[in-house]
Design a protein around this motif. Structure first.
Motif, short mmCIF file in Angstrom:
data_model
loop_
_atom_site.label_atom_id
_atom_site.label_comp_id
_atom_site.label_asym_id
_atom_site.label_seq_id
_atom_site.Cartn_x
_atom_site.Cartn_y
_atom_site.Cartn_z
N GLU A 23 41.42 50.60 35.41
CA GLU A 23 41.93 49.68 36.44
C GLU A 23 42.07 50.41 37.76
O GLU A 23 42.89 51.32 37.90
CB GLU A 23 43.29 49.11 36.01
N HIS A 24 41.26 50.03 38.71
CA HIS A 24 41.31 50.62 40.05
C HIS A 24 41.16 49.46 41.05
O HIS A 24 40.08 49.27 41.63
CB HIS A 24 40.20 51.64 40.26
N PRO A 25 42.20 48.67 41.25
CA PRO A 25 42.09 47.45 42.06
C PRO A 25 41.67 47.68 43.49
O PRO A 25 41.12 46.77 44.13
CB PRO A 25 43.50 46.84 41.98
N ASP A 26 41.88 48.88 44.03
CA ASP A 26 41.54 49.15 45.43
C ASP A 26 40.14 49.72 45.59
O ASP A 26 39.68 49.93 46.72
CB ASP A 26 42.56 50.12 46.04
N TRP A 27 39.44 49.95 44.49
CA TRP A 27 38.11 50.53 44.55
C TRP A 27 37.05 49.43 44.67
O TRP A 27 37.30 48.28 44.27
CB TRP A 27 37.82 51.35 43.30
N ASN A 81 33.08 42.97 35.74
CA ASN A 81 34.50 43.02 36.11
C ASN A 81 35.42 42.64 34.95
O ASN A 81 36.63 42.60 35.10
CB ASN A 81 34.78 42.12 37.31
#
Length: 274
Positions: free
Chosen positions: A46-50, A244
């Motif tokens: 989980e890397h929501p800002d990537w 995703n």
């Protein structure tokens, strides 16, 4: 009489179309059986800002491994796949997994799942980032090796190689290989490289041969066929995985389309990647 002729014509057309369909299916299967994909991943978790194309959620990655296992694929390193091609062995149910950049989540999240599904992969790392906050360190890379994984190069600095002065290729390719081998288990020979941003040219490929690499991965999203692996090992194809995790069948559909796209391309029919 006219109705009878019309019916005969329709039946003939149906028979011709059916025969064409069966021929295409047989030809497609025969083509696909000769080749194998290399899959390209980056971060797992989980890397929501990537950027979305850099990340595959852990649950989605496990679904990929489950699907490949159910379909009878052996999941191997790039080096193992290349060796099978070199020996002329069957690759019809082989697929290589690769991960770019060397993120620590590859060790923490991807590795346990790879071991769970008896899969192997090639991890391509950037020398300058090893041991950084979000990157694997030397000990983790060595443990990857002990668990059967291949460690390869993503160059020293991750600069697009076709865009730099050729005098820096010794650093990005040669020094990167030497430094990485020094960090890994004794007697390790780094043999695989992935081009940063898919950027390369003839000078770069000559440098790879000079410094002892055996294969390099491009961003060309097609099947690897025996002729390519034998004649142009520094231009191996690689299929980037975009998922995703929101739809469960994305991966299977992506793989099916990639097989057909490769087949049609071999017939001179160019189909955009979707």
């Amino acid at each position: 009489m006219l109705r009878k002729k019309k019916l005969t014509f329709i039946i003939a057309v149906i028979m011709i179309l059916s025969a064409c369909y069966l021929w295409v299916q047989r030809d497609f299967k025969a083509y696909c059986a000769q080749g194998a994909f290399v899959l390209e991943y980056h971060a797992i978790g989980e890397h929501p800002d990537w950027p979305a194309d850099m990340v595959v959620p852990k649950a989605a990655f496990e679904r990929h491994l489950q699907y490949l296992q159910e379909q009878g694929y052996a999941m191997v390193t790039v080096a193992e796949l290349q060796d099978r091609f070199d020996r002329g062995e069957d690759v019809s149910r082989y697929i290589a997994l690769s991960f770019d950049d060397g993120y620590v989540d590859n060790y923490e999240k991807a590795l346990p799942l790879l071991k769970k599904y008896h899969a192997k992969a090639t991890f391509l790392v950037i020398n300058k980032d090893i041991g950084g906050d979000i990157y694997m360190n030397n000990a983790q890379l060595q443990q990857m090796q002990r668990d059967g994984m291949e460690i390869g190069s993503h160059t020293f600095s991750h600069n697009p190689l076709a865009d730099i002065d050729t005098k820096y290729l010794e650093w990005e390719l040669g020094v990167a290989k030497y430094d990485l081998e020094r960090r890994l288990l004794p007697d390790t020979v780094v043999r695989t490289l992935a081009y940063p941003c898919g950027s390369y040219n003839e000078a770069v490929m000559a440098g790879l041969h000079k410094y002892g690499y055996r294969a390099a991965l491009t961003g060309n999203q097609f099947l690897n066929m025996p002729e390519l692996v034998a004649q142009r090992p520094m231009e191996l194809n690689r299929l980037i995985v975009l998922d995703n995790g929101k739809k469960p069948h994305v991966f299977a559909g992506m793989l099916r389309r990639a097989y057909w796209r490769s087949y049609l391309q071999s017939k001179g029919i160019v189909v955009p990647y979707l």
